[in-house]
Write a protein that holds these residues in place. Sequence first.
Motif, PDB file in Angstrom:
ATOM      1  N   VAL A 182       0.006  -3.510  -3.869  1.00  0.00           N
ATOM      2  CA  VAL A 182      -1.387  -3.863  -4.167  1.00  0.00           C
ATOM      3  C   VAL A 182      -2.183  -3.749  -2.868  1.00  0.00           C
ATOM      4  CG1 VAL A 182      -0.879  -5.362  -6.120  1.00  0.00           C
ATOM      5  CG2 VAL A 182      -0.877  -6.324  -3.820  1.00  0.00           C
ATOM      6  N   MET A 183      -3.444  -3.341  -3.008  1.00  0.00           N
ATOM      7  CA  MET A 183      -4.307  -3.210  -1.844  1.00  0.00           C
ATOM      8  C   MET A 183      -5.101  -4.506  -1.654  1.00  0.00           C
ATOM      9  SD  MET A 183      -3.421  -0.207  -0.939  1.00  0.00           S
ATOM     10  CE  MET A 183      -4.609   0.171   0.358  1.00  0.00           C
ATOM     11  N   VAL A 184      -4.957  -5.106  -0.485  1.00  0.00           N
ATOM     12  CA  VAL A 184      -5.580  -6.401  -0.205  1.00  0.00           C
ATOM     13  C   VAL A 184      -6.433  -6.277   1.056  1.00  0.00           C
ATOM     14  CG1 VAL A 184      -5.158  -8.829   0.349  1.00  0.00           C
ATOM     15  CG2 VAL A 184      -3.654  -7.637  -1.263  1.00  0.00           C
ATOM     16  N   LYS A 185      -7.653  -6.812   0.996  1.00  0.00           N
ATOM     17  CA  LYS A 185      -8.505  -6.809   2.180  1.00  0.00           C
ATOM     18  C   LYS A 185      -7.921  -7.736   3.244  1.00  0.00           C
ATOM     19  CE  LYS A 185     -12.981  -5.582   0.157  1.00  0.00           C
ATOM     20  NZ  LYS A 185     -14.394  -5.985  -0.028  1.00  0.00           N
ATOM     21  N   ASP A 186      -7.806  -7.192   4.442  1.00  0.00           N
ATOM     22  CA  ASP A 186      -7.214  -7.950   5.542  1.00  0.00           C
ATOM     23  C   ASP A 186      -8.100  -7.777   6.769  1.00  0.00           C
ATOM     24  OD1 ASP A 186      -5.703  -8.943   7.686  1.00  0.00           O
ATOM     25  OD2 ASP A 186      -3.819  -8.458   6.684  1.00  0.00           O
ATOM     26  N   PRO A 187      -8.860  -8.816   7.140  1.00  0.00           N
ATOM     27  CA  PRO A 187      -9.766  -8.700   8.297  1.00  0.00           C
ATOM     28  C   PRO A 187      -9.039  -8.302   9.574  1.00  0.00           C
ATOM     29  CG  PRO A 187     -10.198 -10.721   7.052  1.00  0.00           C
ATOM     30  CD  PRO A 187      -8.935 -10.138   6.497  1.00  0.00           C
ATOM     31  N   ALA A 188      -7.793  -8.731   9.722  1.00  0.00           N
ATOM     32  CA  ALA A 188      -7.057  -8.405  10.940  1.00  0.00           C
ATOM     33  C   ALA A 188      -6.802  -6.908  11.060  1.00  0.00           C
ATOM     34  CB  ALA A 188      -5.726  -9.160  10.958  1.00  0.00           C
ATOM     35  N   HIS A 189      -6.793  -6.225   9.922  1.00  0.00           N
ATOM     36  CA  HIS A 189      -6.557  -4.780   9.924  1.00  0.00           C
ATOM     37  C   HIS A 189      -7.833  -3.982   9.642  1.00  0.00           C
ATOM     38  CE1 HIS A 189      -2.128  -4.943  10.192  1.00  0.00           C
ATOM     39  NE2 HIS A 189      -2.251  -6.082   9.536  1.00  0.00           N
ATOM     40  N   ARG A 190      -8.951  -4.680   9.606  1.00  0.00           N
ATOM     41  CA  ARG A 190     -10.264  -4.049   9.441  1.00  0.00           C
ATOM     42  C   ARG A 190     -10.334  -3.157   8.195  1.00  0.00           C
ATOM     43  NH1 ARG A 190     -11.819  -2.206  15.646  1.00  0.00           N
ATOM     44  NH2 ARG A 190     -11.638  -4.294  16.591  1.00  0.00           N
ATOM     45  N   GLY A 191      -9.835  -3.668   7.132  1.00  0.00           N
ATOM     46  CA  GLY A 191      -9.864  -2.910   5.885  1.00  0.00           C
ATOM     47  C   GLY A 191      -8.762  -3.381   4.959  1.00  0.00           C
ATOM     48  N   LYS A 192      -8.383  -2.511   4.033  1.00  0.00           N
ATOM     49  CA  LYS A 192      -7.363  -2.879   3.063  1.00  0.00           C
ATOM     50  C   LYS A 192      -5.965  -2.538   3.586  1.00  0.00           C
ATOM     51  CE  LYS A 192     -10.100  -2.670  -1.171  1.00  0.00           C
ATOM     52  NZ  LYS A 192     -10.184  -2.099  -2.545  1.00  0.00           N
ATOM     53  N   LEU A 193      -5.021  -3.409   3.238  1.00  0.00           N
ATOM     54  CA  LEU A 193      -3.629  -3.227   3.635  1.00  0.00           C
ATOM     55  C   LEU A 193      -2.771  -3.259   2.375  1.00  0.00           C
ATOM     56  CD1 LEU A 193      -1.601  -3.046   6.032  1.00  0.00           C
ATOM     57  CD2 LEU A 193      -1.406  -5.545   5.871  1.00  0.00           C
ATOM     58  N   ALA A 194      -1.800  -2.351   2.308  1.00  0.00           N
ATOM     59  CA  ALA A 194      -0.900  -2.296   1.158  1.00  0.00           C
ATOM     60  C   ALA A 194       0.149  -3.397   1.285  1.00  0.00           C
ATOM     61  CB  ALA A 194      -0.237  -0.928   1.078  1.00  0.00           C
ATOM     62  N   ILE A 195       0.233  -4.240   0.244  1.00  0.00           N
ATOM     63  CA  ILE A 195       1.180  -5.358   0.224  1.00  0.00           C
ATOM     64  C   ILE A 195       2.142  -5.149  -0.941  1.00  0.00           C
ATOM     65  CG2 ILE A 195       1.438  -7.849   0.034  1.00  0.00           C
ATOM     66  CD1 ILE A 195      -0.038  -6.991   2.535  1.00  0.00           C
ATOM     67  N   PRO A 196       3.464  -5.301  -0.730  1.00  0.00           N
ATOM     68  CA  PRO A 196       4.416  -5.145  -1.838  1.00  0.00           C
ATOM     69  C   PRO A 196       4.109  -6.094  -2.990  1.00  0.00           C
ATOM     70  CG  PRO A 196       5.573  -5.173   0.261  1.00  0.00           C
ATOM     71  CD  PRO A 196       4.151  -5.559   0.554  1.00  0.00           C
TER      72      PRO A 196
END
Length: 554
Positions: A182-196
């Motif tokens: 699932v794609m989740v917004k992650d401020p630490a990565h400045r955008g969306k991050l894929a999470i299992p």
Amino acid sequence: MSNQSSKAENLSSATASLDGRSGLVYARVSSKKQEIEGSGLKSQEDRCVAELASLNIPKEKTFSDSYSGGGDFMKRPAMRELLAYVDAHPHKKYLVVFDDLKRFARDTEFHLKLRAAFKARDVVLRCLNYNFDESPEGRFAETVMAAHAELERHQNRRQVVQKQKARLEAGYWPFNGKKAYVMVKDPAHRGKLAIPHDTEAPLLKEALEGFSTGVFVRRIDACRFLVERGFWKSQRPEKYIDDFTDMAKDPFYAGYIEYPKWEVPRCTGHHKAIITIETYDRNQKRLRKEELNKRVRIDVSNDFYLRGLIVCGECGSHLTGAWTKGRSKRYPYYICHNKSCPLYGKSIIAEIAETEFNNVLKGQGLKPSVEVLVKVVFDRVWKETISSLQDKEALLMQDRKRLEEKAKNLADMVIAAKSEYLKKVYEDQLEETAREIEQIDERSIRDIDLSIPYRTALEKAVGLLRNPYFIWGKLNVEEKQRLFYFIFEQKLPYTRNEGYRTAKIVGYTRLFEEFIPRNPHDVDQRGIEPLTSSLQMRRSATELLARIVRYTSR
């Protein structure tokens, strides 16, 4: 005063031209985000319906597209449906309303062709943000605006690609989420991050690892597991073989990012992997069938018939064959040419290597008890394979029926088409559909008697396994190479002092020997029942079946 009178007369004339027409609404968005937000389909439709109401024209139907970019308007499902709907009602006159010129077409060439297609059908177009004018100046202005829309589309795409490529190179997946993530917004990565995904990721992990280790012998076995666990909703695992293959080939699941289409090389991703790179590599090897589908060498000869079949026991490199000149005659040797190998340049007398190979081959004979076992398990796996083929056949016939219906509709649309351009588009689609039907017929097994190759393959295979050394002596060098890959799991390692390491040689007869019951003469269908539940047994039988089909079909 005269100018105001002229405008009123023009408006009255334009309104009069709409008398007796029914209203059709066309709405289009290029993303799910637009569909949800203010520029979505619903808001477009509401504006167009209000426009029809202001003109006292009844709204008959709405056609909604979710299609990105420009290009051929016939690629848009709703636009095709709209034109077909007009063709299906030749006795009626229509007014088509849309909210912005960009919804109509974002490609100059197809904008003009689409305008011509509507004009040929006597359809009046009305845009909420633009007034169509058939004067030379009006057509020129319209062409300029269409060209500007096309330029804007290309510029937008370039910017999007640049941003997405930068994310890829930084180790992020910028597109829609992968299955099991699932794609989740992650401020630490400045955008969306894929999470299992909590439930899907563990299932896919088990399937990919199981395929790499042979727990799932075939892709269909892994697909069946995933369907049974609810990873995929359909009850037909055959539908997902290509999907599983794509996931097995995708390094994303091993924690990497790559995108060859944009020349983005593989790099470590920031997302969490669900399998190891070792599992991924084993799956690539299985998918390529490196060891099972080796091509026969074209440079083999009777002088060195083991060339390409044996490797150096120290480094794993191929042993090449060469003649060495003695005092009175020449002598054949096998040699390792790997300069980093301790045995580099050390000659192996060909006669010794070949005599020891013959001894290994003699030890591969099929024991009577194992022969019974092979036949029983082979029969069961054959039936499972045929069942799988029949399931695929049922899916093919469903696709064929759907394509036949599509071909019939396209044929009707060709007849009803009023413009040569649209007629040509429908004819091209009809030809493509006909080709798809032909391809299905070529893949179909409905006219094949599957019982014929079964007995032939089984009898030939058992004969080969019963005494491979006897068969070996009757074959030419090319046939020996093929028989080798039928009997052995992989190329045989040979060292100058130790010879063949027989403990590590795995032949297909030995894969079955560990399953022999204590009373081998009493083997029957009931006695074999607990054995066939073993995944190792199923793997051996299935791989033997695949090997038989490959060898006997050459």
